[in-house]
Design an enzyme around this catalytic site. Structure first.
Site, PDB file in Angstrom:
ATOM      1  N   GLU A 253       0.831  -1.213   0.000  1.00 57.18           N
ATOM      2  CA  GLU A 253       0.000   0.000   0.000  1.00 57.18           C
ATOM      3  C   GLU A 253       0.857   1.250   0.000  1.00 57.18           C
ATOM      4  O   GLU A 253       2.028   1.212   0.345  1.00 57.18           O
ATOM      5  CB  GLU A 253      -0.932   0.028   1.210  1.00 57.18           C
ATOM      6  CG  GLU A 253      -0.310  -0.426   2.508  1.00 57.18           C
ATOM      7  CD  GLU A 253       0.907   0.330   2.943  1.00 57.18           C
ATOM      8  OE1 GLU A 253       0.844   1.577   2.939  1.00 57.18           O
ATOM      9  OE2 GLU A 253       1.923  -0.312   3.294  1.00 57.18           O
TER      10      GLU A 253
ATOM     11  N   GLU B 140       4.524  -0.435   1.220  1.00 56.93           N
ATOM     12  CA  GLU B 140       4.545  -0.657  -0.245  1.00 56.93           C
ATOM     13  C   GLU B 140       4.429  -2.129  -0.612  1.00 56.93           C
ATOM     14  O   GLU B 140       4.265  -2.465  -1.789  1.00 56.93           O
ATOM     15  CB  GLU B 140       5.842  -0.113  -0.897  1.00 56.93           C
ATOM     16  CG  GLU B 140       6.064   1.358  -0.755  1.00 56.93           C
ATOM     17  CD  GLU B 140       7.388   1.819  -1.397  1.00 56.93           C
ATOM     18  OE1 GLU B 140       8.070   1.012  -2.043  1.00 56.93           O
ATOM     19  OE2 GLU B 140       7.715   3.006  -1.224  1.00 56.93           O
TER      20      GLU B 140
END
Lengths: 364, 364
Positions: A187, A330
């Site tokens: 994310e 991420e």
């Protein structure tokens, strides 16, 4: 029209495969159990996927990106525009998740479910995902341009949370239809450790102070501001702990809801979900509150520095593979763990048995 | 003629590179420090290799194989002939180290420094190592066909220990000359956790009971037999703790001495050494007693189940990257850690900086 995630069916895991897989592991040329977690991972993957020889390749990381109204309250060390800037960085291949995915041979799928500004796809590589060397596949499924500030009212409407869940379901389904056999969750969203802490506190009832950490790099003073924001958001919006969609809507984030939807989609197709750090794991936690049947499909990669992460992993009964003090997000920790997942599968596939190799087994 | 390992010169590490490398890591598009151990690994590799952009590829695992006279005293769950059988398995590509090395893209070098019977190279793949898909390079540098039983006298002569050190030095040097930039240490030798415990106890003075574990899979009763064998060997042979060659000769193993020699060779050429489990780490410990200058070139991979392993890693000041309950040896844990070592290097090489990516840095 019913949302697909809301009418899902999640199959039961194939627990009957645990014994034959463990039996095979015991016949391989090594003392029984001596490969430790690699062996239990192989069993867990077989049980989840329903295959005696599970596969985790090709693998992909799904990076859900969205903005947070609460980020304007100074809960992050970074300004909110960094979300869109980092999405562009993903599309150009310069971010940590690109580097680690290139090394691991994992496809990067980036989905804008609510970045505040529009990211020009021209700045990134175009579709299709099949193009070798393309840094990332990019999908725009924007539900709204960032959430509202949850300290002043609900982050989004219930309908928006439902649509974000559906966006995640759709993205994961597309990956699986493209052939992906393991989905790592990642994310990007400035402010999203704050929203994650609020979601986790609402769902579990644990003290907010245990769930708010330093994020990607705030000082203790700013952490205090995060904690106050979480407490204010919960007190003001009073999310219903028994209704995960209500929790996601009132104090969540668009990417967190999308991660939950992606988790539900993977579990419904028996595709293993490799969780990354705090935010990805809170997304999976929300999915587990929607439907506890997702849990056997969840795999932990690393334990991040964020203090609430380990506790949520324990709640989910999932033990991380390593703890390397990472706190980037991420999907970086998940992608770094891919080689361990693959090792578990390859051991089962490729090692010789005692019989095949003519090696004497342990003395009775 | 002086042995090469005995007239070595080990260069000082380039500590002056730590700051520029950390500075670059801080300019990459991630919060400073957020990649945790990957960042400190990148710095440590730069300092060790003397390169701002260190390399760890191509990597190879050096599997030292030898037999132990003490294995006839029932200290292992496996009969001594398994050493030679497993060497054949390495040469055919069916062992765990072959599987994990194939996945990691690491070359497997197997050296017979003292297997009790001769392994017919015909049963394995022939040289040269350059042949793609060859499961392993095989070198015979047999000092003697296994050690004597250390509970009845010295395991070998001082001269033999010196020759085993030289065999390790030569094998590692050949790997490095073939282009290998990181050497993972592995081993095979039924009975070698017993010899490793004796070496570690002699060198450190720690209680034998803290250093004798269950090996690859003995029961508590057999562990008691191991402990008695270690105590008897130490009491009988009285190795001199200040003379690591004396320790290796009296209570060591041919592969343990060879691992020490390989470590000295790597450090002398500034090639990082990735330690595996208990035996490989005791080999590196012996090297550190020969010359403490090797320590900055040592990298820990995993912490094994063997209770003495973590303690020796702490003594060496080396923190493992993961703990997956492995206890197989062969170099398996080290090769599994290769992807993390490579990730550290790639982050430094391939990530965009804030400037390059047009991403806003943290607010002052």
């Amino acid at each position: 029209m019913a949302y697909k995630w809301s009418v899902r069916e999640i199959p039961a895991p194939s627990y009957e495969l645990a014994k034959p897989v463990q039996d095979r592991l015991n016949r391989l040329t090594k003392p029984p159990g001596s490969l430790g977690r690699l062996e239990s991972l192989a069993v867990d993957l077989a049980v989840a996927t329903g295959r005696e020889r599970p596969r985790v390749r090709p693998a992909g990381v799904l990076v859900m990106a969205a903005d947070h109204g609460v980020a304007r309250s100074g809960v992050s060390a970074y300004p909110p525009e960094v979300t869109a800037q980092m999405v562009r960085n993903f599309l150009r291949g310069g971010a940590a998740i690109n580097v680690l995915s290139r090394q691991a041979g994992a496809a990067v799928w980036v989905v804008d479910v609510g970045v505040a500004v529009d990211v020009d796809p021209e700045t990134g590589e175009p579709d299709p995902p099949e193009v070798a060397g393309s840094p990332a596949v990019f999908r725009v499924k924007k539900v709204r341009p960032g959430t509202a500030d949850m300290t002043e009212g609900p982050a989004m409407s219930r309908e928006e949370a439902e649509r974000a869940l559906e966006a995640g379901w759709e993205a994961a389904t597309e990956m699986i239809q493209a052939g992906i056999r393991l989905v790592a969750l990642g994310e990007m969203g400035i402010g999203n450790t704050t929203a994650s802490a609020a979601v986790a506190a609402a769902l579990t009832g644990w003290p907010e102070g245990d769930l708010v950490g330093l994020g990607t790099g705030v000082d203790p003073l700013r952490r205090q501001r995060k904690l106050q924001a979480v407490r204010r958001a919960l007190a003001l919006n009073r999310p219903n702990p028994g209704d995960p969609v209500d929790v996601l809507a009132k104090v969540g984030g668009l990417e967190i809801a999308a991660l939950a939807g992606a988790t539900l989609a993977c579990a419904s197709r028996r595709v293993p979900v490799l969780m990354d750090g705090y935010i990805a794991t809170v997304g999976a936690l929300a999915a587990a509150h929607v439907d506890a049947a997702v849990v056997p499909y969840l795999f932990a990669s690393h334990r991040s520095v964020e203090p609430g992460h380990g506790r949520i992993l324990r709640w989910l009964g999932r033990e991380p593979l390593f703890d390397l003090d990472m706190r980037l997000g991420e999907g970086t920790g998940a992608v770094l763990a891919l080689s361990i997942m693959e090792a578990a599968v390859r051991i089962l596939d490729e090692m010789a048995t005692f019989d095949e190799a003519g090696v004497s087994d342990a003395e009775g």
